[in-house]
Design an enzyme around this catalytic site. Sequence first.
Site, PDB file in Angstrom:
ATOM      1  N   HIS A 131      -2.049 -14.741   5.449  1.00 54.39           N
ATOM      2  CA  HIS A 131      -2.637 -13.486   5.939  1.00 54.39           C
ATOM      3  C   HIS A 131      -3.820 -13.089   5.079  1.00 54.39           C
ATOM      4  CE1 HIS A 131       0.055 -11.999   2.813  1.00 54.39           C
ATOM      5  NE2 HIS A 131      -0.446 -10.791   2.889  1.00 54.39           N
ATOM      6  N   HIS A 187      -4.790 -10.622   3.077  1.00 53.25           N
ATOM      7  CA  HIS A 187      -4.847  -9.816   1.846  1.00 53.25           C
ATOM      8  C   HIS A 187      -5.499 -10.587   0.692  1.00 53.25           C
ATOM      9  CE1 HIS A 187      -1.573  -6.729   3.173  1.00 53.25           C
ATOM     10  NE2 HIS A 187      -2.783  -6.415   3.596  1.00 53.25           N
ATOM     11  N   ASP A 243       4.040 -12.648   2.673  1.00 50.10           N
ATOM     12  CA  ASP A 243       4.605 -11.324   2.374  1.00 50.10           C
ATOM     13  C   ASP A 243       5.449 -10.797   3.529  1.00 50.10           C
ATOM     14  OD1 ASP A 243       3.230 -11.462   0.012  1.00 50.10           O
ATOM     15  OD2 ASP A 243       1.730  -9.956   0.521  1.00 50.10           O
ATOM     16  N   HIS A 286       5.806 -13.516  -3.771  1.00 49.42           N
ATOM     17  CA  HIS A 286       5.919 -12.620  -4.933  1.00 49.42           C
ATOM     18  C   HIS A 286       7.296 -12.730  -5.588  1.00 49.42           C
ATOM     19  CE1 HIS A 286       2.223 -10.154  -4.417  1.00 49.42           C
ATOM     20  NE2 HIS A 286       2.393 -10.400  -3.125  1.00 49.42           N
ATOM     21  N   HIS A 325       3.787  -7.026   8.318  1.00 48.71           N
ATOM     22  CA  HIS A 325       3.100  -6.696   7.057  1.00 48.71           C
ATOM     23  C   HIS A 325       1.598  -6.547   7.350  1.00 48.71           C
ATOM     24  CE1 HIS A 325       2.131  -6.863   2.779  1.00 48.71           C
ATOM     25  NE2 HIS A 325       1.342  -7.889   2.999  1.00 48.71           N
ATOM     26  N   ASP A 366      -5.042 -10.829  -2.474  1.00 53.26           N
ATOM     27  CA  ASP A 366      -4.244 -11.596  -3.438  1.00 53.26           C
ATOM     28  C   ASP A 366      -3.691 -12.890  -2.830  1.00 53.26           C
ATOM     29  OD1 ASP A 366      -2.504  -9.875  -1.917  1.00 53.26           O
ATOM     30  OD2 ASP A 366      -0.888 -10.282  -3.337  1.00 53.26           O
ATOM     31  N   HIS A 367      -4.064 -13.175  -1.576  1.00 50.45           N
ATOM     32  CA  HIS A 367      -3.675 -14.428  -0.918  1.00 50.45           C
ATOM     33  C   HIS A 367      -4.884 -15.314  -0.581  1.00 50.45           C
ATOM     34  CE1 HIS A 367       0.609 -13.204  -0.189  1.00 50.45           C
ATOM     35  NE2 HIS A 367       0.042 -12.066  -0.525  1.00 50.45           N
TER      36      HIS A 367
HETATM   37 ZN   LIG Z   1       0.045  -9.009   1.696  1.00 60.19          ZN
END
Ligand SMILES: [Zn+2]
Length: 252
Positions: free
Chosen positions: A54, A56, A126, A164, A109, A58-59
Amino acid sequence: MISVDPIKAFSDNYIWCLSNPEGEAWVVDPGDAAPVEEHLRQRDLTLQGVLITHHHFDHVGGVASLTKQRDIRVVGPQTATPEINEPVADGDRITLLGSEFDVIAVPGHTLDHIAYYGNTLLFCGDTLFAGGCGRLFEGTPEQMHASLARISSLPGATRVYCAHEYTQANLAFAAAVEPDNTALQTRIQKVEQLRQQGLPTVPSQLADELATNPFLRADQPSVRDSAEEYASIRLSDDIGVFAEVRRWKDNF
Ligand SMILES: [Zn+2]
């Protein structure tokens, strides 16, 4: 034969690295390029591709750097990041390192969120966490409940590679929802031991998630009772139970 190793990033992210004995590698959700480059160097691996779940940061934050000097496959939802050169969607099947993976849409999410399943491995970003699930930033409880139901229908031996290390906090919440769940108490002790040794608690087994993760257990009377007590209302269906458990966790 694929091996899967964690690369730690930021404070609690795992970038999963898939590799074969020939030294070919793929990484999942590289939010940061530096720890990936370090891992590839240490293990003498050649990066062949990237999987994205996805959009985001941090990905996807490390994708531009990883693809700068390399002509590699970047597989993911079309709009997740401009470097995607192999857009995929629900129902697609991809082959990497000689193994097939199915793409499963798991909105909730985020709306673009997908998961990859193959070879008893699930890379779910996530969406499903060990002992928990992702926050609903873009999707509805209905969407997330349906996404988690699709994951729940996979074989119990599926290894769940989430993005995570949230497990201890998730299980503390799970124990508030289901204080009498003995499988959960056993799992909490196991996870405590792993964390004391500084070891990852991921991957988990889907069968353990089904037995202990309250977000997969909205159909259980114990979870429903707790959700109704938290919400101080009668809940008419599993989606309502799920929505209240998610709201409860957001405020826990
Ligand atoms: Zn995320």
